[in-house]
Design an enzyme around this catalytic site. Structure first.
Site, PDB file in Angstrom:
ATOM      1  N   CYS A  79       3.776  12.607 -14.106  1.00 34.04           N
ATOM      2  CA  CYS A  79       2.636  12.286 -14.881  1.00 34.04           C
ATOM      3  C   CYS A  79       1.681  13.246 -14.536  1.00 34.04           C
ATOM      4  O   CYS A  79       1.772  14.319 -14.947  1.00 34.04           O
ATOM      5  CB  CYS A  79       2.293  10.886 -14.727  1.00 34.04           C
ATOM      6  SG  CYS A  79       1.241  10.082 -15.851  1.00 34.04           S
ATOM      7  N   HIS A 167       7.335   7.705 -15.550  1.00 29.58           N
ATOM      8  CA  HIS A 167       7.483   7.230 -14.399  1.00 29.58           C
ATOM      9  C   HIS A 167       8.804   6.687 -13.939  1.00 29.58           C
ATOM     10  O   HIS A 167       9.091   5.715 -14.448  1.00 29.58           O
ATOM     11  CB  HIS A 167       6.578   5.992 -13.973  1.00 29.58           C
ATOM     12  CG  HIS A 167       4.990   6.436 -13.993  1.00 29.58           C
ATOM     13  ND1 HIS A 167       4.267   6.744 -12.918  1.00 29.58           N
ATOM     14  CD2 HIS A 167       4.061   6.630 -14.784  1.00 29.58           C
ATOM     15  CE1 HIS A 167       3.202   7.331 -13.089  1.00 29.58           C
ATOM     16  NE2 HIS A 167       3.077   7.054 -14.428  1.00 29.58           N
ATOM     17  N   GLU A 169       9.990   5.762 -11.093  1.00 27.41           N
ATOM     18  CA  GLU A 169       9.795   4.788 -10.054  1.00 27.41           C
ATOM     19  C   GLU A 169       9.664   3.351 -10.356  1.00 27.41           C
ATOM     20  O   GLU A 169       9.915   2.609  -9.648  1.00 27.41           O
ATOM     21  CB  GLU A 169       8.834   5.305  -8.991  1.00 27.41           C
ATOM     22  CG  GLU A 169       7.433   5.110  -9.430  1.00 27.41           C
ATOM     23  CD  GLU A 169       6.651   6.163 -10.390  1.00 27.41           C
ATOM     24  OE1 GLU A 169       5.592   6.271 -10.416  1.00 27.41           O
ATOM     25  OE2 GLU A 169       7.597   7.079 -10.886  1.00 27.41           O
ATOM     26  N   GLY A 222       4.699 -13.875  15.784  1.00 28.07           N
ATOM     27  CA  GLY A 222       5.788 -14.817  15.040  1.00 28.07           C
ATOM     28  C   GLY A 222       6.316 -14.414  13.758  1.00 28.07           C
ATOM     29  O   GLY A 222       7.361 -14.970  13.395  1.00 28.07           O
ATOM     30  N   VAL A 224       7.580 -11.003  10.896  1.00 22.93           N
ATOM     31  CA  VAL A 224       8.545 -10.042  10.916  1.00 22.93           C
ATOM     32  C   VAL A 224       8.327  -8.904  11.950  1.00 22.93           C
ATOM     33  O   VAL A 224       9.174  -8.365  12.634  1.00 22.93           O
ATOM     34  CB  VAL A 224       8.894  -9.782   9.617  1.00 22.93           C
ATOM     35  CG1 VAL A 224       9.870  -8.551   9.399  1.00 22.93           C
ATOM     36  CG2 VAL A 224       9.177 -10.766   8.719  1.00 22.93           C
ATOM     37  N   SER A 227       8.008  -9.077  15.526  1.00 24.53           N
ATOM     38  CA  SER A 227       9.287  -9.527  16.070  1.00 24.53           C
ATOM     39  C   SER A 227      10.268  -8.268  16.207  1.00 24.53           C
ATOM     40  O   SER A 227      10.938  -8.102  17.221  1.00 24.53           O
ATOM     41  CB  SER A 227       9.587 -10.608  15.262  1.00 24.53           C
ATOM     42  OG  SER A 227       9.016 -11.588  15.615  1.00 24.53           O
TER      43      SER A 227
END
Length: 509
Positions: A79, A167, A169, A222, A224, A227
């Site tokens: 683009c 685009h 993507e 606690g 993602v 951890s």
């Protein structure tokens, strides 16, 4: 990293999506602002120029210096990137005579060209531009066109420099991943061997070298990110990692105990700190959202610092920073002053005189989950919805009190458990209950009531950058509303938020 694709960002809303699609091909890539790029080193195999909200016809439009890469590395302009290359090297760009937004079809495709190899004539692409390339220099060749856009795709004949007006993507470009694979793997020659397993191996090895026998402290939430960061560090340095989990008084119902229990089975050294009263006392009289965030952040730093000083000879502070946070801090438009002021544990490294280690700062959220699965972390942690650092404090609009926290914890518990029991939890990116500073008239039995209103929110998303409201079944919403009103004292009305992001944010504060 042994090899990578460099993405130059011109401020497009889709830039992170380009990176995620490249990484789906098991190829590592990084996003850099177009104006903060040094000469690429040997690890860079190709360069992608993103789109932009700007026009090459604007005064002061973004102008990257491509002299260090053009003719030396493959380039793909998307683009604005395509228009910049065309306009800067002998072509001409002008305002489109009609809007070119939305679906289109590539009616002409040069299937002999390496970039478009394997794509189907007539394939759907997604246009999003107000300018169009009306003239190309003699050494440019058109390799793709739509009915309305003659220069839909081009290549400079004597080099591996390409431009596309659409685009690849986005989801609406049906064969966009084919095009990106052609560029990244075939043209740039990337091996496509960047996998969760390879990331774990290289990261653990790197952490061992970086940290040696030093002690590290990490604030667990606690969630993602923290951890997965904790398990990676544990694999690298074992007992030299200490994790601290602070109850800030605005966690979900029973969350403090359940999170501590979940970590017991992971072999981590975790210290729990019940500091809820400190946080709630300091929140008294505060209604403004940013002030609430700052209060919680300040007290977290003080509590964490106090606990961390009980551990001798700590040298490093670990954080669960992920790649979107890194990108925002060095964005084309400069770092945001107020967005995510609560993120991680800002201010702690300076206060504690610690060095910072961020094992996840190369990964997007979905990649963190994939790494977590490769590390065999429990799905209950990996599939947990994102939860804001200030917790329920920014889901209680207005002043936060212990009674409001109790009320919202009960509402939230009924809602989240209901999603899980109905098999809907994993279909939702994030769900939240919000306590409004509004009371409404109701009738319970023969009595008139004047009690609180709560809003239920659920959104679908891939990364939280954009989100659509989740179309939860009416039957589910009716059952949850009924259960909340019958079981939570102080609530007599439940509403459902049907706003998408943008224009609304996921959280209300």
């Amino acid at each position: 990293m042994s090899e990578m694709i460099l993405i130059l960002d011109f401020g497009s809303q889709y830039t992170q999506l380009i990176a995620r699609k490249v990484r789906e091909l098991n190829v590592y890539c990084e996003i850099h602002p177009y104006n903060k790029v040094s000469v690429p080193d040997a690890s860079v195999k190709g360069v992608i120029l993103s789109g932009s909200p700007c026009s090459v016809r604007d005064e002061g439009h973004p102008e990257p210096d491509l002299s260090a890469i053009k003719k030396k590395l493959p380039i793909l302009g998307i683009c604005y990137g395509a228009q910049f290359i065309a306009n800067n090297y002998g072509g001409r760009v002008s305002a489109s005579t009609h809007r070119e937004y939305g679906r289109a079809n590539l009616e002409f495709i040069n299937q002999e060209n390496r970039l478009l190899k394997g794509m189907t004539p007539g394939t759907q692409v997604w246009m999003s531009h107000g300018d169009t390339i009306v003239e190309l220099a003699d050494d440019f060749e058109i390799i793709g066109s739509t009915r309305d856009v003659k220069v839909g795709a081009y290549q400079i004949k004597s080099e591996q420099t390409y431009g596309i007006q659409f685009h690849p993507e986005v989801y609406h470009t049906s064969e966009g991943l084919i095009l990106l694979k052609n560029f990244v793997v075939d043209i740039c020659g990337c091996k496509a061997d960047w996998t969760p397993a390879s990331f774990i191996d290289s990261t653990v090895e790197g952490l061992k070298k970086k940290l040696g026998n030093d002690k590290v402290v990490l604030g667990l939430s606690g969630g993602v990110d923290s951890s997965v960061a904790a398990v990676l560090l544990h694999k690298a340095i074992g007992k030299n990692l200490t994790c601290i989990f602070v109850d800030n008084g605005v966690l979900r119902k029973n969350e403090y105990d359940s999170v501590l229990d979940s970590y017991k089975h992971m072999g981590l050294n975790v210290i729990g700190v019940d500091a809820g009263k400190i946080f709630l006392d300091d929140l008294k009289g505060i209604s403004e959202p940013e002030a609430k965030r700052k209060s919680i952040g300040k007290n977290f730093i003080e509590v964490f610092d106090k606990e961390a000083h009980k551990i001798s000879n700590v040298k490093w502070l670990a954080q669960g920073t992920i790649y979107p946070d890194v990108i925002e801090s060095v964005s084309v438009n400069g770092p945001s002053a107020t967005i995510k002021s609560h993120h991680n544990v800002g201010g702690l490294p300076e206060r504690m005189h610690l060095k910072v280690v961020e094992p996840l700062n190369l990964l997007f959220k979905d990649e963190v989950r994939r790494v977590g699965r490769a590390l065999r972390i429990d799905d209950a942690i990996l599939n947990r919805h994102p939860f804001p650092g200030p917790g329920l404090a920014i889901r209680i609009l207005g002043e936060v009190t212990a009674e409001k926290v109790r009320m919202l914890q009960e509402v939230d518990h009924i809602y989240i458990e209901g999603l899980k029991e109905s098999g809907l939890y994993d279909q939702v990116w994030q769900a939240a209950a919000i306590l409004l500073p509004v009371q409404s008239v109701g009738v319970m039995g023969d009595e008139r009531t004047y009690e609180n209103v709560v809003t239920l929110r659920a959104v679908s998303s891939t990364d939280g950058m954009t989100a659509d409201w989740s179309h939860l079944p009416y039957e589910f919403l009716a059952a949850i509303s009924n259960k909340i009103i019958n079981n939570v004292k102080g609530v007599n009305r439940v509403v459902y938020d049907i706003s998408s992001k943008p224009p609304a944010t996921i959280e209300w504060e």
